[in-house]
Design an enzyme around this catalytic site. Structure first.
Site, mmCIF file in Angstrom:
data_model
loop_
_atom_site.group_PDB
_atom_site.id
_atom_site.type_symbol
_atom_site.label_atom_id
_atom_site.label_comp_id
_atom_site.label_asym_id
_atom_site.label_seq_id
_atom_site.Cartn_x
_atom_site.Cartn_y
_atom_site.Cartn_z
ATOM 1 N N ASN A 23 38.441 39.903 38.535
ATOM 2 C CA ASN A 23 38.759 40.813 37.424
ATOM 3 C C ASN A 23 37.932 42.093 37.389
ATOM 4 O O ASN A 23 38.400 43.129 36.903
ATOM 5 C CB ASN A 23 38.559 40.083 36.089
ATOM 6 C CG ASN A 23 39.523 38.925 35.904
ATOM 7 O OD1 ASN A 23 40.611 38.916 36.477
ATOM 8 N ND2 ASN A 23 39.128 37.938 35.107
ATOM 9 N N HIS A 29 46.426 36.830 34.853
ATOM 10 C CA HIS A 29 45.023 36.449 34.968
ATOM 11 C C HIS A 29 44.537 35.712 33.721
ATOM 12 O O HIS A 29 43.570 34.942 33.801
ATOM 13 C CB HIS A 29 44.159 37.682 35.234
ATOM 14 C CG HIS A 29 44.174 38.115 36.661
ATOM 15 N ND1 HIS A 29 43.034 38.469 37.349
ATOM 16 C CD2 HIS A 29 45.189 38.232 37.549
ATOM 17 C CE1 HIS A 29 43.350 38.789 38.596
ATOM 18 N NE2 HIS A 29 44.661 38.666 38.725
ATOM 19 N N ARG A 64 49.709 41.907 35.181
ATOM 20 C CA ARG A 64 48.573 41.296 35.865
ATOM 21 C C ARG A 64 47.580 40.719 34.864
ATOM 22 O O ARG A 64 47.008 39.643 35.088
ATOM 23 C CB ARG A 64 47.879 42.344 36.736
ATOM 24 C CG ARG A 64 46.801 41.767 37.647
ATOM 25 C CD ARG A 64 46.485 42.728 38.786
ATOM 26 N NE ARG A 64 45.577 42.129 39.738
ATOM 27 C CZ ARG A 64 44.261 42.298 39.714
ATOM 28 N NH1 ARG A 64 43.718 43.081 38.783
ATOM 29 N NH2 ARG A 64 43.493 41.718 40.609
ATOM 30 N N HIS A 75 54.530 42.225 42.343
ATOM 31 C CA HIS A 75 53.890 43.265 43.155
ATOM 32 C C HIS A 75 54.871 44.347 43.587
ATOM 33 O O HIS A 75 54.512 45.224 44.366
ATOM 34 C CB HIS A 75 53.230 42.633 44.386
ATOM 35 C CG HIS A 75 51.956 41.917 44.071
ATOM 36 N ND1 HIS A 75 51.217 41.231 45.009
ATOM 37 C CD2 HIS A 75 51.271 41.778 42.894
ATOM 38 C CE1 HIS A 75 50.146 40.706 44.437
ATOM 39 N NE2 HIS A 75 50.162 41.018 43.151
#
Length: 317
Positions: A93, A65, A61, A192
């Site tokens: 975040n 990001h 992740r 996920h």
């Protein structure tokens, strides 16, 4: 005629320059300057994942990001200071991205072996790959040679990152803006299959949405009240949340996607057929996921003399 020849020559030079920039990302970039790099990263990630399996999802992740905000340049790792605003406190975040201490550990070990040589951006790219592999997922060759940003953009983080509340059209648009196809998007969403989400991210889905398995909704409500408990955690995938596999897609087909942005991938839309394929064929998902990760890792890298090689991933030199 001479003018035409000149134009062709200029275009050829520009083309070669563009190719040379892209060519600076190479799996062998540190072959002579830091040959033990990948072993150092893998050993540190093995220790971190053995201590806490969730760290594999956290690295993945963190990399996602980073890349979606002005490219894969480690800008997400920069701390806020009195005179500098980074991306860590952007809405997507804040109290969410994690694993910075693992990157710090890896960077310290790399610096001890190869001083001022390896970028934080490349360390993050390798760590995200290794986190997936250590949890049973596919491997891929990581192109290397990125340099680190001297700047960050909280506004870009707020605007560019897909939201867990996004519909399919918005998700597709966000990924397309980064040069990623709808297929890439659906494959990358399979990340996920590992990790956890906060109650505040899925409360609306389990209380208000109708395209959800009722037993699943009831189960999730037990640890996510209608009000309060925002930071209570639930696995993003119901079956093997510490194992990288294709069960995420089986959940979507069963209407057990935890986030709104998960279930929109299987809700009578353009990605339904692909979700069904991934739910049945683990190898197809693994192959597409690995390819999409390489593609994502090539989003707007800083190369050559752009940026810098940070000595501490949290601050510019």
């Amino acid at each position: 005629m001479a003018s035409t020849t000149h134009i062709v020559t200029v275009l050829t030079i520009l083309s070669l320059l563009a190719c040379s920039v892209n060519a600076q990302l190479s799996s062998n970039f540190y072959a002579t300057t830091c040959p033990k790099l990948q072993t150092i990263v893998r050993n540190a990630m093995t220790k971190a994942v053995n201590k806490e399996a969730r760290i594999g999802a956290s690295m993945l992740r963190l990399f996602f990001h980073d890349c979606f905000v002005n490219g894969c340049d480690a800008s997400i790792l920069l701390d806020d200071t009195a005179t500098f605003t980074g991306e860590k406190n952007a809405t997507p975040n804040r109290n969410s991205v994690r694993g910075f201490e693992v990157i710090d550990t890896i960077k310290t070990r790399v610096e001890a072996t190869c001083n001022a040589t390896v970028s934080c951006a490349d360390i993050l790219a390798l760590a995200s790959r290794d986190g997936v592999v250590l949890l049973g997922g596919p491997s891929w060759i990581v192109p290397l040679g990125r340099r680190d940003a001297r700047t960050a953009s909280q506004s870009a983080a707020n605007n560019n990152l897909p939201s867990q509340f996004s519909d399919l059209a918005n998700l597709t648009s966000k990924f397309s803006a980064k040069g990623l196809s709808a297929r890439d998007m659906t494959a990358l969403s399979g990340g996920h299959t590992i990790g956890l989400a906060r109650c505040s991210s899925f409360r609306i889905r389990i209380y208000n949405e109708t395209n959800i398995d009722s037993k699943f909704a009831t189960t999730r409500r037990a640890n996510c009240p209608a009000s309060g408990g925002d930071n209570n955690l639930a696995p993003l995938e119901t079956r093997t949340s510490n194992r990288f596999d294709n069960n995420y897609y089986k959940d979507l087909v069963a209407r057990r996607g935890l986030l709104h942005s998960d279930q929109v991938l299987f809700n009578g839309g353009s990605q339904d057929a692909l979700v069904r394929i991934y739910s049945i064929h683990k190898a197809a998902f693994a192959s597409d996921f690995a390819a999409a990760m390489v593609k994502m890792s090539n989003i707007s890298p800083l190369t050559g003399t752009d940026g810098e090689i940070r000595r501490n991933c949290r601050v510019v030199n």
